[in-house]
Motif scaffolding. Structure first.
Motif, PDB file in Angstrom:
ATOM      1  N   GLU A  61       0.843  -1.183   0.000  1.00  0.00           N
ATOM      2  CA  GLU A  61       0.000   0.000   0.000  1.00  0.00           C
ATOM      3  C   GLU A  61       0.884   1.240   0.000  1.00  0.00           C
ATOM      4  O   GLU A  61       1.756   1.403   0.868  1.00  0.00           O
ATOM      5  N   SER A 106      -6.180   7.484   2.736  1.00  0.00           N
ATOM      6  CA  SER A 106      -7.387   6.914   2.134  1.00  0.00           C
ATOM      7  C   SER A 106      -8.629   7.608   2.671  1.00  0.00           C
ATOM      8  O   SER A 106      -9.556   7.909   1.913  1.00  0.00           O
ATOM      9  N   PRO A 151     -13.355   1.809   3.214  1.00  0.00           N
ATOM     10  CA  PRO A 151     -13.537   2.906   2.256  1.00  0.00           C
ATOM     11  C   PRO A 151     -15.004   3.184   1.972  1.00  0.00           C
ATOM     12  O   PRO A 151     -15.882   2.352   2.206  1.00  0.00           O
TER      13      PRO A 151
END
Length: 203
Positions: A13, A20, A62
């Motif tokens: 990542e 994010s 998310p």
């Protein structure tokens, strides 16, 4: 102070979870700006943004566009329109009263200050109601809970007012930021409400 977002980073990542969440906040802000284009849908668009950001923070996952659209639909068309019309009617009433107070009438200055303070308090209460997790079930109960929370947490009202002020400054400095500003505002409202709620691992 407990962090809203975990610090772990998945293998490969590039950015951590904080970035994010920042990207989700901007994306939600853009979606809320589009949903607010009819103007009367603005309160519901902001409430939906607060709801999806709350879940993203609570569940550490998310945000998706489908989730935002589903949250908008959960409010219902009638409640959405009533909330918008009520908000803009109140705004128009305050603007009219301020115009009358500034028309050279005796005692105009203190009346103007009182009306400004009343409008600011009403805006903060409306924004805290938008951050209520149950706002989709009805705005009146959400407003009543917002009043209760505001009495118990006056510092939260100051924080929400400061967030509005910062958004206004950013808009004045760079109007092109307007489509993204609902995201930071919704995030600020959500953070204010979450800071007085017990975390899931404490419940």
């Amino acid at each position: 102070m407990r962090s809203f977002v975990s610090e772990r980073r998945e293998p490969g990542e590039l950015f951590g979870p904080r970035f994010s969440l920042f990207a989700d906040m901007l994306a939600v802000g853009l979606a809320a700006a589009v949903a607010s284009l009819p103007l009367v849908t603005a309160p519901t668009a902001l409430a939906a943004a607060c709801a999806v950001l709350r879940r993203a923070i609570r569940e550490d996952r998310p945000v998706t566009l489908g989730e935002y659209v589903a949250e908008l639909r959960a409010h219902g068309l009638l409640r959405c329109l009533l909330a918008g019309v009520t908000a803009f009617a109140a705004l128009a009433l305050v603007v009219l009263d301020l115009a009358l107070a500034g028309a050279g009438l005796p005692g105009a200055r203190p009346v103007s200050w009182a009306l400004t303070a009343l409008a600011a308090a009403g805006l903060v209460l409306a924004l805290r109601a938008a951050g209520d997790p149950e706002a989709a079930r009805g705005w009146r109960p959400a407003l009543r809970r917002a009043v209760t929370r505001s009495v118990a947490d006056p510092a939260g009202c100051v924080l929400v007012a400061a967030a509005v002020g910062l958004c206004a400054v950013f808009l004045w400095m760079l109007p092109l930021l307007a489509p993204l500003l609902p995201g930071p505002l919704a995030f600020a409202i959500t953070a204010v409400e979450l800071r007085i709620e017990p975390s899931s691992d404490e419940g």
